[in-house]
Design a protein around this motif. Structure first.
Motif, PDB file in Angstrom:
ATOM      1  N   LEU A 141      60.596  87.430 -46.381  1.00 48.76           N
ATOM      2  CA  LEU A 141      60.348  87.093 -44.978  1.00 48.76           C
ATOM      3  C   LEU A 141      61.305  87.849 -44.065  1.00 48.76           C
ATOM      4  O   LEU A 141      60.903  88.407 -43.036  1.00 48.76           O
ATOM      5  N   PHE A 142      62.575  87.878 -44.450  1.00 52.51           N
ATOM      6  CA  PHE A 142      63.579  88.587 -43.658  1.00 52.51           C
ATOM      7  C   PHE A 142      63.240  90.070 -43.561  1.00 52.51           C
ATOM      8  O   PHE A 142      63.276  90.670 -42.473  1.00 52.51           O
ATOM      9  N   GLY A 143      62.897  90.679 -44.693  1.00 54.66           N
ATOM     10  CA  GLY A 143      62.544  92.090 -44.698  1.00 54.66           C
ATOM     11  C   GLY A 143      61.303  92.376 -43.884  1.00 54.66           C
ATOM     12  O   GLY A 143      61.234  93.382 -43.167  1.00 54.66           O
ATOM     13  N   GLY A 144      60.299  91.490 -43.966  1.00 55.89           N
ATOM     14  CA  GLY A 144      59.100  91.672 -43.155  1.00 55.89           C
ATOM     15  C   GLY A 144      59.415  91.656 -41.675  1.00 55.89           C
ATOM     16  O   GLY A 144      58.891  92.477 -40.905  1.00 55.89           O
ATOM     17  N   GLY A 145      60.288  90.741 -41.282  1.00 54.01           N
ATOM     18  CA  GLY A 145      60.678  90.684 -39.871  1.00 54.01           C
ATOM     19  C   GLY A 145      61.449  91.907 -39.439  1.00 54.01           C
ATOM     20  O   GLY A 145      61.222  92.449 -38.349  1.00 54.01           O
ATOM     21  N   MET A 146      62.360  92.374 -40.293  1.00 54.85           N
ATOM     22  CA  MET A 146      63.129  93.568 -39.954  1.00 54.85           C
ATOM     23  C   MET A 146      62.217  94.784 -39.839  1.00 54.85           C
ATOM     24  O   MET A 146      62.365  95.607 -38.924  1.00 54.85           O
ATOM     25  N   GLY A 147      61.267  94.898 -40.764  1.00 63.37           N
ATOM     26  CA  GLY A 147      60.343  96.027 -40.713  1.00 63.37           C
ATOM     27  C   GLY A 147      59.490  96.024 -39.465  1.00 63.37           C
ATOM     28  O   GLY A 147      59.332  97.052 -38.792  1.00 63.37           O
ATOM     29  N   LEU A 148      58.928  94.853 -39.127  1.00 63.27           N
ATOM     30  CA  LEU A 148      58.114  94.737 -37.915  1.00 63.27           C
ATOM     31  C   LEU A 148      58.919  95.078 -36.672  1.00 63.27           C
ATOM     32  O   LEU A 148      58.496  95.865 -35.826  1.00 63.27           O
ATOM     33  N   ALA A 149      60.094  94.471 -36.558  1.00 61.98           N
ATOM     34  CA  ALA A 149      60.875  94.604 -35.329  1.00 61.98           C
ATOM     35  C   ALA A 149      61.500  95.984 -35.188  1.00 61.98           C
ATOM     36  O   ALA A 149      61.448  96.590 -34.117  1.00 61.98           O
ATOM     37  N   GLY A 200      58.523  89.728 -35.431  1.00 66.87           N
ATOM     38  CA  GLY A 200      59.581  90.130 -36.347  1.00 66.87           C
ATOM     39  C   GLY A 200      60.803  89.229 -36.242  1.00 66.87           C
ATOM     40  O   GLY A 200      61.390  88.845 -37.265  1.00 66.87           O
ATOM     41  N   ALA A 201      61.180  88.874 -35.025  1.00 70.15           N
ATOM     42  CA  ALA A 201      62.339  88.004 -34.837  1.00 70.15           C
ATOM     43  C   ALA A 201      62.116  86.644 -35.485  1.00 70.15           C
ATOM     44  O   ALA A 201      63.028  86.076 -36.120  1.00 70.15           O
ATOM     45  N   ALA A 202      60.914  86.109 -35.336  1.00 66.32           N
ATOM     46  CA  ALA A 202      60.610  84.806 -35.941  1.00 66.32           C
ATOM     47  C   ALA A 202      60.723  84.869 -37.463  1.00 66.32           C
ATOM     48  O   ALA A 202      61.245  83.940 -38.104  1.00 66.32           O
ATOM     49  N   LEU A 203      60.251  85.965 -38.055  1.00 69.75           N
ATOM     50  CA  LEU A 203      60.333  86.108 -39.511  1.00 69.75           C
ATOM     51  C   LEU A 203      61.769  86.298 -39.979  1.00 69.75           C
ATOM     52  O   LEU A 203      62.160  85.790 -41.044  1.00 69.75           O
ATOM     53  N   ILE A 204      62.568  87.022 -39.197  1.00 66.70           N
ATOM     54  CA  ILE A 204      63.977  87.221 -39.555  1.00 66.70           C
ATOM     55  C   ILE A 204      64.705  85.877 -39.626  1.00 66.70           C
ATOM     56  O   ILE A 204      65.428  85.572 -40.591  1.00 66.70           O
ATOM     57  N   VAL A 205      64.521  85.062 -38.603  1.00 72.74           N
ATOM     58  CA  VAL A 205      65.186  83.760 -38.549  1.00 72.74           C
ATOM     59  C   VAL A 205      64.710  82.869 -39.693  1.00 72.74           C
ATOM     60  O   VAL A 205      65.511  82.230 -40.391  1.00 72.74           O
ATOM     61  N   THR A 206      63.397  82.823 -39.900  1.00 73.38           N
ATOM     62  CA  THR A 206      62.853  82.000 -40.985  1.00 73.38           C
ATOM     63  C   THR A 206      63.357  82.476 -42.341  1.00 73.38           C
ATOM     64  O   THR A 206      63.722  81.669 -43.206  1.00 73.38           O
ATOM     65  N   GLY A 207      63.385  83.794 -42.527  1.00 72.99           N
ATOM     66  CA  GLY A 207      63.856  84.336 -43.791  1.00 72.99           C
ATOM     67  C   GLY A 207      65.296  83.974 -44.091  1.00 72.99           C
ATOM     68  O   GLY A 207      65.637  83.616 -45.226  1.00 72.99           O
ATOM     69  N   LEU A 208      66.160  84.058 -43.087  1.00 70.93           N
ATOM     70  CA  LEU A 208      67.561  83.680 -43.294  1.00 70.93           C
ATOM     71  C   LEU A 208      67.689  82.213 -43.701  1.00 70.93           C
ATOM     72  O   LEU A 208      68.497  81.867 -44.575  1.00 70.93           O
ATOM     73  N   LEU A 209      66.885  81.366 -43.093  1.00 73.68           N
ATOM     74  CA  LEU A 209      66.930  79.944 -43.432  1.00 73.68           C
ATOM     75  C   LEU A 209      66.463  79.706 -44.868  1.00 73.68           C
ATOM     76  O   LEU A 209      67.042  78.880 -45.587  1.00 73.68           O
TER      77      LEU A 209
END
Length: 414
Positions: free
Chosen positions: A107-115, A78-87
């Motif tokens: 991507l950001f939302g997917g990371g937030m949901g996972l984490a 989730g953290a990796a997706l959050i960072v990638t999504g912001l970029l």
């Protein structure tokens, strides 16, 4: 509390702080993003569905991922997706590509949901270990992060700092916090809990909803999360479009809301221990409804901005208290927490963007009456949050009397 549990709790607090800062950094710049993309309010709602789409995928995958690999793995991905999504959002904004912003938000939302679903499972487990409320403070750290992010966003807006570079810098800070936090989270905690007490597979996950009390808790968390998500997605634009204030003033209003959320969550532990979840959530929903009603009908932006304090305070404890109540069960605790968290994030992230389409026809202020009605429903159903004696929980039946319900309160019925 032993040293390992303390490190684990601190790690959860740190990452939630970083996640909140990332979310608020995006929210505070939504007026600038909309102007840069040159889209209408309805089209902006469609862009926001990128966040909803990714979040739905994230929360759907989080439970199975935690059960199979443990919470630490879900949080890492989730953290990796959050960072990638912001970029990606930063790049899409800089290039004025609505599709790019949509993909970045997915991507950001997917990371937030996972984490965050994994964090709720981890936080509920820490609560059981130490016997004290943890989830209100955990979500308080998220809210504190939103205050930091809103302050930064307000400053960047006032300076007309490019949104792309702003979000790029935030992504770097989130990445650093994630690396530090993940190292302190133990391996396999959620996996072990799911393997020993929770149902597996999609069929097993659906079975937890056979519990009438859990269904009512799900409705409450849906309503309270919707109230929080509506502010996160639309409050700056509501002030800009509904009251014709500047973008900086809109960001300042969101900062007031986020600060109120933070205060309410950090103060929630003692209130819950003294008054119990039923009274706290019932009164909270009424307070939030009162504040939102003033925002809707206020004749002045100053009064509306002040009322967001009530909106924030009232909405602050809804999500963490309902998630904690879902985990108050001798069996399937991880599955129940995951199910209620999913319902909450669906409301938090999917519902508010849909308001944009209605707002195109009746305006954002009047659209918020939908949220107001849901808060009234949450207050009415708050009795479902009463703690259930484990003997009754074993039989999957609701008790006739609850240890923290109001004197003379009748049993909850659907």
């Amino acid at each position: 509390m032993d040293a390992a549990t303390r490190r684990r709790r601190t790690a959860l607090f740190l990452f939630m702080l970083a996640a909140g800062a990332g979310m608020a950094s995006w929210v505070a710049r939504t007026p600038a993003v909309r102007d840069g993309l040159d889209v209408s309010t309805g089209a902006m709602g469609l862009v926001l569905f990128g966040l909803s789409t990714g979040s739905m995928a994230g929360v759907t995958a989080s439970g199975p991922l935690v059960r199979r690999y443990g919470g630490r793995t879900a949080i890492t991905v989730g953290a990796a997706l959050i960072v990638t999504g912001l970029l990606v959002v930063a790049a899409g904004t800089g290039l004025a590509l609505a599709g790019g912003v949509f993909c970045g938000l997915a991507l950001f939302g997917g990371g937030m949901g996972l984490a965050e679903v994994a964090f709720n499972i981890e936080g509920a487990d820490v609560e059981r270990v130490i016997g004290r409320p943890v989830l209100p403070v955990l979500h308080g750290c998220f809210s504190l992060g939103t205050v930091v992010g809103a302050l930064l966003g307000m400053a960047m807006t006032a300076l007309a700092f490019p949104v792309g570079w702003h979000l790029t810098a935030v992504s770097v800070l989130v990445a650093v916090a994630a690396v530090v936090a993940v190292r302190a989270i133990p391996h396999g905690t959620g996996k072990e809990a799911a393997g020993t007490s929770g149902p597996g597979g999609w069929r097993g996950q659906l079975t937890v909803w056979r519990d009438r009390r859990l269904v009512l808790i799900g409705v409450i968390v849906l309503a309270m999360a919707f109230a929080e998500g509506a502010a996160n997605d639309w409050l700056p634009l509501l002030m800009v479009d509904g009251y014709e204030v500047s973008a900086t003033a809109g960001s300042l209003t969101f900062l007031v809301f986020a600060s109120s959320m933070t205060l309410g969550r950090f103060a929630g532990g003692p209130l819950l221990e003294r008054f119990g979840p039923v009274r706290v959530v019932r009164i909270s929903a009424v307070v939030a409804a009162l504040g939102l009603a003033v925002v809707i009908v206020s004749p002045s932006p100053a009064m509306a901005g002040a009322a967001t304090v009530l909106w924030g305070l009232g909405a602050s404890l809804g999500f963490p208290v309902t998630v904690s109540a879902a985990g108050d069960h001798p069996h399937h605790a991880a599955a129940r927490v995951g199910a209620v968290s999913t319902a909450g994030y669906v409301a938090f992230l999917v519902g508010p963007p849909a308001l944009g389409f209605l707002a195109d026809h009746i305006g954002l202020r009047l659209t918020m009456t939908v949220v107001l009605a849901l808060l009234i429903v949450a207050s009415t159903l708050a009795g479902a949050l009463a703690r259930v004696p484990h003997a009754d929980a074993d039989a999957d039946a609701e008790p006739d009397a609850r240890d923290d319900a109001e004197p003379g309160a009748a049993p909850v019925t659907p």
